[in-house]
Write a protein that holds these residues in place. Sequence first.
Motif, PDB file in Angstrom:
ATOM      1  N   UNK A 215       5.873 -14.736   6.392  1.00 41.41           N
ATOM      2  CA  UNK A 215       6.976 -14.076   5.681  1.00 41.41           C
ATOM      3  C   UNK A 215       6.995 -14.369   4.183  1.00 41.41           C
ATOM      4  N   UNK A 216       5.887 -14.851   3.648  1.00 37.65           N
ATOM      5  CA  UNK A 216       5.841 -15.187   2.223  1.00 37.65           C
ATOM      6  C   UNK A 216       6.191 -13.984   1.351  1.00 37.65           C
ATOM      7  N   UNK A 217       5.715 -12.805   1.729  1.00 35.15           N
ATOM      8  CA  UNK A 217       5.952 -11.617   0.907  1.00 35.15           C
ATOM      9  C   UNK A 217       7.438 -11.290   0.795  1.00 35.15           C
ATOM     10  N   UNK A 218       8.159 -11.300   1.917  1.00 36.79           N
ATOM     11  CA  UNK A 218       9.576 -10.934   1.833  1.00 36.79           C
ATOM     12  C   UNK A 218      10.412 -12.072   1.249  1.00 36.79           C
ATOM     13  N   UNK A 219       9.927 -13.311   1.372  1.00 39.28           N
ATOM     14  CA  UNK A 219      10.611 -14.405   0.691  1.00 39.28           C
ATOM     15  C   UNK A 219      10.454 -14.261  -0.820  1.00 39.28           C
ATOM     16  N   UNK A 220       9.285 -13.799  -1.262  1.00 34.40           N
ATOM     17  CA  UNK A 220       9.096 -13.529  -2.692  1.00 34.40           C
ATOM     18  C   UNK A 220      10.046 -12.447  -3.184  1.00 34.40           C
ATOM     19  N   UNK A 221      10.421 -11.526  -2.293  1.00 29.71           N
ATOM     20  CA  UNK A 221      11.351 -10.451  -2.644  1.00 29.71           C
ATOM     21  C   UNK A 221      12.815 -10.880  -2.517  1.00 29.71           C
ATOM     22  N   UNK A 222      13.039 -12.130  -2.085  1.00 26.11           N
ATOM     23  CA  UNK A 222      14.391 -12.688  -1.894  1.00 26.11           C
ATOM     24  C   UNK A 222      15.168 -11.900  -0.843  1.00 26.11           C
ATOM     25  N   UNK A 223      14.502 -11.504   0.205  1.00 20.68           N
ATOM     26  CA  UNK A 223      15.152 -10.816   1.312  1.00 20.68           C
ATOM     27  C   UNK A 223      16.258 -11.693   1.890  1.00 20.68           C
TER      28      UNK A 223
END
Length: 376
Positions: A215-223
């Motif tokens: 989930x690194x990508x959506x954590x980078x997006x601050x989901x």
Amino acid sequence: MSADAGTGSVSVDLAERSYEILIGGGLLPEAGRLVGDWLSKRYGASGKLAAVVTDRNVAAHASRVTAGLHDAGFQTETVILEPGEKSKSLPVIASIYDRLVDMKADRKTVLVAVGGGVVGDAAGFAAASYARGIPFVQVPTTLLADVDSSVGGKVGINHPLAKNLIGAFHQPLGVVIDTEVLSTLPDRDYRAGMAEVVKYGVIQDAEFFGWLEENADILNERNGDALRHAITRSCRLKADVVEKDEYERTGLRAILNYGHTFAHAFEALAGYGELLHGEAVAIGMIYASRLAERLGRIGAEDTRRQLDLLDALHLPTSLVGRATLDVDDILERMKLDKKASAGKLRFVLPTRLGHVELVDHVPTDDVRAVLDEMAG
């Protein structure tokens, strides 16, 4: 940032010092009501005087908390600190005492810390020592403070020779984590907070580490949903340790300092603020993992996965290009670390993802070799 749906909670079970951590979107306006509820539950008929300690960078968030306190019937005073590690100092603590004296604070006065780790540490230390201890509530406004300094009751300030050398254990009445405020957090600060989230996966929960990888990508997006899960799980993992070793007497709580022996030395020598704490921890975790490799405790693949995840979260993994520090200075600074014993170095080192151990009497030559290798 995506809107949050629902509120998570973590209970920290410490007998008469037990408290709740609430995690969700839009909680700042509720902080006043929660403070009142927690005071009544702990002390029965309690005072209605509150000191809000914050810094200039988050004064707008603090004003929302203050408005909620007024709605709950509190009289308030606000103490605004300068942002940065320099506020974790004895002169700043003395200025907080002065304000508490001026407002005629007593043991029923509650201190509410609204800000990042510096505000929470300084305000918490003031609360621990004023009148031999007054109640306080943590309202962290950074990801780092959400998952680290706001939980567990460690409060303190820096000495010129070492970070957090002067401090106390003083548990909060409760913790209010509003995930919506993270949308205003500068990118560098947000990423620095993710380093501590990664740490929990390495030291306690390999499954959580795998979730972070996925989930690194959506954590980078601050989901919002992903953030709430990451924060709730991190707080639960820290609470599990604190419940078993509140005062760091058995050595278990020391596992929370994975990467920190290196990190604290790097921070101090670079000058507090040059490296953000989370950045130093990210770098320190890799140095510690390399040290574990050198000592035959783990394989290179475990270090590589940490490197890859930290890279995916855009965190530094080496001092190269960030600070040029003398190896002898680093080693001497490490001997001031709280885990050091009679000048002998001790490190929290992994044996696999999800498990670390406190290792005594690590040979200085091995530490030096890792520092030299990582500098090259």
